[in-house]
Design a protein around this motif. Structure first.
Motif, PDB file in Angstrom:
ATOM      1  N   ARG A 106      71.018 101.165 -26.022  1.00 31.31           N
ATOM      2  CA  ARG A 106      71.500 100.430 -24.840  1.00 31.31           C
ATOM      3  C   ARG A 106      70.394  99.516 -24.337  1.00 31.31           C
ATOM      4  NH1 ARG A 106      73.426  97.452 -21.663  1.00 31.31           N
ATOM      5  NH2 ARG A 106      74.937  97.936 -20.018  1.00 31.31           N
ATOM      6  N   PHE A 107      70.302  98.350 -24.949  1.00 24.49           N
ATOM      7  CA  PHE A 107      69.265  97.388 -24.599  1.00 24.49           C
ATOM      8  C   PHE A 107      69.594  96.693 -23.286  1.00 24.49           C
ATOM      9  CE2 PHE A 107      72.174  95.583 -27.807  1.00 24.49           C
ATOM     10  CZ  PHE A 107      72.721  94.523 -27.105  1.00 24.49           C
ATOM     11  N   ASP A 108      68.629  95.920 -22.765  1.00 26.18           N
ATOM     12  CA  ASP A 108      68.835  95.195 -21.516  1.00 26.18           C
ATOM     13  C   ASP A 108      70.032  94.245 -21.641  1.00 26.18           C
ATOM     14  OD1 ASP A 108      66.626  96.484 -20.541  1.00 26.18           O
ATOM     15  OD2 ASP A 108      65.292  94.734 -20.639  1.00 26.18           O
ATOM     16  N   ASP A 109      70.755  94.099 -20.558  1.00 24.50           N
ATOM     17  CA  ASP A 109      71.949  93.250 -20.576  1.00 24.50           C
ATOM     18  C   ASP A 109      71.617  91.812 -20.973  1.00 24.50           C
ATOM     19  OD1 ASP A 109      73.638  95.282 -19.835  1.00 24.50           O
ATOM     20  OD2 ASP A 109      73.572  94.801 -17.699  1.00 24.50           O
ATOM     21  N   ASN A 110      72.436  91.271 -21.849  1.00 25.14           N
ATOM     22  CA  ASN A 110      72.420  89.837 -22.146  1.00 25.14           C
ATOM     23  C   ASN A 110      73.866  89.388 -22.304  1.00 25.14           C
ATOM     24  OD1 ASN A 110      73.192  90.762 -24.678  1.00 25.14           O
ATOM     25  ND2 ASN A 110      71.281  90.196 -25.699  1.00 25.14           N
ATOM     26  N   ALA A 111      74.085  88.114 -22.493  1.00 25.80           N
ATOM     27  CA  ALA A 111      75.451  87.591 -22.557  1.00 25.80           C
ATOM     28  C   ALA A 111      76.234  88.212 -23.705  1.00 25.80           C
ATOM     29  CB  ALA A 111      75.416  86.060 -22.694  1.00 25.80           C
ATOM     30  N   PHE A 112      75.588  88.382 -24.855  1.00 24.68           N
ATOM     31  CA  PHE A 112      76.261  88.966 -26.002  1.00 24.68           C
ATOM     32  C   PHE A 112      76.695  90.401 -25.703  1.00 24.68           C
ATOM     33  CE2 PHE A 112      76.197  91.608 -29.785  1.00 24.68           C
ATOM     34  CZ  PHE A 112      77.012  90.905 -30.655  1.00 24.68           C
ATOM     35  N   GLY A 113      75.762  91.222 -25.223  1.00 27.46           N
ATOM     36  CA  GLY A 113      76.072  92.619 -24.972  1.00 27.46           C
ATOM     37  C   GLY A 113      77.146  92.805 -23.924  1.00 27.46           C
ATOM     38  N   LEU A 114      77.098  92.015 -22.863  1.00 35.17           N
ATOM     39  CA  LEU A 114      78.105  92.122 -21.810  1.00 35.17           C
ATOM     40  C   LEU A 114      79.489  91.733 -22.330  1.00 35.17           C
ATOM     41  CD1 LEU A 114      76.098  90.673 -18.794  1.00 35.17           C
ATOM     42  CD2 LEU A 114      76.732  93.071 -19.192  1.00 35.17           C
ATOM     43  N   ALA A 115      79.544  90.725 -23.213  1.00 35.63           N
ATOM     44  CA  ALA A 115      80.830  90.329 -23.791  1.00 35.63           C
ATOM     45  C   ALA A 115      81.404  91.449 -24.654  1.00 35.63           C
ATOM     46  CB  ALA A 115      80.666  89.051 -24.611  1.00 35.63           C
ATOM     47  N   VAL A 116      80.544  92.098 -25.423  1.00 36.21           N
ATOM     48  CA  VAL A 116      81.000  93.211 -26.259  1.00 36.21           C
ATOM     49  C   VAL A 116      81.526  94.348 -25.392  1.00 36.21           C
ATOM     50  CG1 VAL A 116      80.264  94.996 -27.891  1.00 36.21           C
ATOM     51  CG2 VAL A 116      79.491  92.631 -28.195  1.00 36.21           C
ATOM     52  N   LEU A 117      80.785  94.703 -24.348  1.00 32.11           N
ATOM     53  CA  LEU A 117      81.215  95.784 -23.459  1.00 32.11           C
ATOM     54  C   LEU A 117      82.534  95.453 -22.762  1.00 32.11           C
ATOM     55  CD1 LEU A 117      77.800  96.847 -21.876  1.00 32.11           C
ATOM     56  CD2 LEU A 117      79.132  98.073 -23.604  1.00 32.11           C
ATOM     57  N   ALA A 118      82.800  94.166 -22.573  1.00 29.78           N
ATOM     58  CA  ALA A 118      84.054  93.736 -21.948  1.00 29.78           C
ATOM     59  C   ALA A 118      85.218  93.695 -22.939  1.00 29.78           C
ATOM     60  CB  ALA A 118      83.868  92.365 -21.308  1.00 29.78           C
ATOM     61  N   GLY A 119      84.938  94.002 -24.212  1.00 30.77           N
ATOM     62  CA  GLY A 119      85.994  94.045 -25.213  1.00 30.77           C
ATOM     63  C   GLY A 119      86.171  92.780 -26.016  1.00 30.77           C
ATOM     64  N   ARG A 177      61.403  87.701 -30.809  1.00 32.20           N
ATOM     65  CA  ARG A 177      61.284  87.711 -29.352  1.00 32.20           C
ATOM     66  C   ARG A 177      62.453  86.974 -28.679  1.00 32.20           C
ATOM     67  NH1 ARG A 177      57.409  88.886 -25.714  1.00 32.20           N
ATOM     68  NH2 ARG A 177      55.719  89.039 -27.256  1.00 32.20           N
ATOM     69  N   GLN A 178      63.015  85.981 -29.347  1.00 35.60           N
ATOM     70  CA  GLN A 178      64.101  85.201 -28.762  1.00 35.60           C
ATOM     71  C   GLN A 178      65.477  85.672 -29.250  1.00 35.60           C
ATOM     72  OE1 GLN A 178      61.186  83.695 -29.936  1.00 35.60           O
ATOM     73  NE2 GLN A 178      60.432  83.363 -27.850  1.00 35.60           N
ATOM     74  N   ASP A 179      65.583  86.913 -29.660  1.00 35.88           N
ATOM     75  CA  ASP A 179      66.856  87.462 -30.119  1.00 35.88           C
ATOM     76  C   ASP A 179      67.863  87.457 -28.975  1.00 35.88           C
ATOM     77  OD1 ASP A 179      68.975  89.008 -31.117  1.00 35.88           O
ATOM     78  OD2 ASP A 179      67.640  90.291 -32.289  1.00 35.88           O
ATOM     79  N   ALA A 180      68.954  86.704 -29.137  1.00 37.30           N
ATOM     80  CA  ALA A 180      69.989  86.618 -28.108  1.00 37.30           C
ATOM     81  C   ALA A 180      71.142  87.573 -28.375  1.00 37.30           C
ATOM     82  CB  ALA A 180      70.519  85.185 -28.022  1.00 37.30           C
ATOM     83  N   VAL A 181      71.037  88.372 -29.424  1.00 33.26           N
ATOM     84  CA  VAL A 181      72.092  89.324 -29.771  1.00 33.26           C
ATOM     85  C   VAL A 181      71.657  90.734 -29.387  1.00 33.26           C
ATOM     86  CG1 VAL A 181      73.534  90.251 -31.633  1.00 33.26           C
ATOM     87  CG2 VAL A 181      72.903  87.830 -31.621  1.00 33.26           C
ATOM     88  N   ILE A 182      70.702  91.283 -30.116  1.00 35.81           N
ATOM     89  CA  ILE A 182      70.126  92.588 -29.778  1.00 35.81           C
ATOM     90  C   ILE A 182      68.826  92.306 -29.033  1.00 35.81           C
ATOM     91  CG2 ILE A 182      69.412  94.846 -30.605  1.00 35.81           C
ATOM     92  CD1 ILE A 182      72.304  94.161 -31.282  1.00 35.81           C
ATOM     93  N   ASP A 183      68.886  92.386 -27.720  1.00 37.49           N
ATOM     94  CA  ASP A 183      67.736  92.022 -26.890  1.00 37.49           C
ATOM     95  C   ASP A 183      66.470  92.745 -27.357  1.00 37.49           C
ATOM     96  OD1 ASP A 183      67.003  90.729 -24.093  1.00 37.49           O
ATOM     97  OD2 ASP A 183      66.048  92.721 -24.182  1.00 37.49           O
ATOM     98  N   PRO A 184      65.315  92.055 -27.323  1.00 42.62           N
ATOM     99  CA  PRO A 184      64.070  92.676 -27.784  1.00 42.62           C
ATOM    100  C   PRO A 184      63.686  93.959 -27.055  1.00 42.62           C
ATOM    101  CG  PRO A 184      63.801  90.302 -27.576  1.00 42.62           C
ATOM    102  CD  PRO A 184      65.138  90.628 -27.001  1.00 42.62           C
ATOM    103  N   SER A 185      64.302  94.233 -25.903  1.00 42.67           N
ATOM    104  CA  SER A 185      64.057  95.512 -25.239  1.00 42.67           C
ATOM    105  C   SER A 185      64.454  96.680 -26.129  1.00 42.67           C
ATOM    106  CB  SER A 185      64.825  95.585 -23.923  1.00 42.67           C
ATOM    107  OG  SER A 185      66.224  95.419 -24.143  1.00 42.67           O
TER     108      SER A 185
END
Length: 326
Positions: free
Chosen positions: A171-184, A265-273
């Motif tokens: 469960r990495f830090d929220d980013n646009a990709f992750g939030l979209a996935v969680l929203a279905g 470091r600039q991964d916009a999918v799986i946040d570097p966190s």
């Protein structure tokens, strides 16, 4: 005369590609992938494991005693994502790069599930088939990283070392990709030229590394992604927000093999966190964070990744890295 024949031949080839792209786009895409495989000096192989027909690219090492590297691609990906790394590694290792079941050229069954747990079981069977006598070095990218983590944790006798590259499953830090996935939603969905450009802009950070996809190959790729849309959504629901979505990270604490964690470091999918989350669960792991790099590390920074893998394997083999002599 030779120049005329060459020009005529190129015109005929161009017209053939246009016709093929219009009427048989999937054949054109397979042709493009075949050319990429030839460039990487890889061979095509087929085998059956875990009740599925697998298609993989492979290459023997110059040294028969060299380790075998098995590379697992990510969500919506395929074996072709690893070809730049394969070229950078040369023939230092035995390489096996499969299309995971359900993806690429490998078999997909309508009644089968393709989440982390199911794929980990299948990969374990695949490893027994391709390397029955000794454990492999397992590399996994994105979804493939989550699968690799489970395989290493659950089947330690089959995995000598494991590298997780921009790995999903925590469960990495929220980013646009992750939030979209969680929203279905499926933020990777591709249905036209605009969504293909958006997809590439999401997974790549370095413009110089972003692949050029000419027409009609782009048309063929879009057609394939349209056909796979329902399957992609089912898999993403399972690995992105299903009950097993965080299982790779949870079970990573059981990984005792030498491990390598690599992120852009600039991964916009799986946040570097996610890197620090996996590092907390695998405290003995070596870590590498690449500047100026997005999600597609094996394609954006193949040389840097190859050097990291070579050094990491060399540090964890008795007597040094015999396979490093290219």
């Amino acid at each position: 005369m030779t120049a005329v024949l060459l020009t005529t031949g190129l015109v005929v080839l161009g017209l053939a590609l246009i016709l093929l792209g219009q009427h048989q786009p999937d054949r054109l895409l397979r042709l493009a992938f075949t050319l990429l495989r030839w460039q990487a000096r890889l061979r095509r192989g087929v085998l059956v494991a875990a009740g599925h027909r697998w298609v993989h690219a492979w290459c023997p090492a110059r040294d028969p005693a060299a380790p075998m590297l098995v590379m697992l691609h990510g969500f919506t990906g395929s074996k072709e994502n690893w070809y730049p790394l394969a070229r950078a590694l040369g023939r230092r290792f035995h390489l096996c790069i499969p299309d995971l079941p359900g993806w690429g050229e490998s078999e997909r069954k309508p009644d089968a599930a393709y989440g982390y747990v199911e794929q980990a079981e299948r990969v374990a069977a695949y490893l027994r088939a391709v390397s029955p006598d000794r454990p492999v070095v397992l590399l996994g990218h994105s979804m493939g990283g989550g699968i690799a983590a489970l395989v290493a944790a659950r089947f330690p006798a089959q995995v000598a070392q494991v590298a997780l590259i921009s790995a999903a499953g925590v469960r990495f830090d929220d980013n646009a990709f992750g939030l979209a996935v969680l929203a279905g939603h499926n933020p990777f969905a591709v249905c036209d030229a605009a969504s293909l450009r958006r997809y590439l802009a999401t997974v790549f950070y370095d413009p110089a590394a972003k692949p050029w996809i000419p027409w009609p190959v782009a048309t063929a790729l879009i057609a394939r992604r349209r056909a796979d849309a329902a399957f992609e959504q089912v898999v993403l629901d399972r690995i992105g927000r299903g009950p097993d979505s965080l299982r790779p990270g949870e079970e990573a604490a059981r990984i005792t093999q030498p491990a390598l964690l690599v992120w852009g470091r600039q991964d916009a999918v799986i946040d570097p966190s996610a890197l620090s989350l996996y590092a907390a669960r695998i405290p003995h792991a070596r870590t590498l964070l690449l500047e100026g790099c997005g999600h597609m590390v094996p394609m954006e920074r193949p040389q840097a990744l190859a050097e990291a893998v070579l050094d990491w394997i060399g540090q964890n083999r008795d007597g040094g890295l015999h396979a490093a002599q290219a």
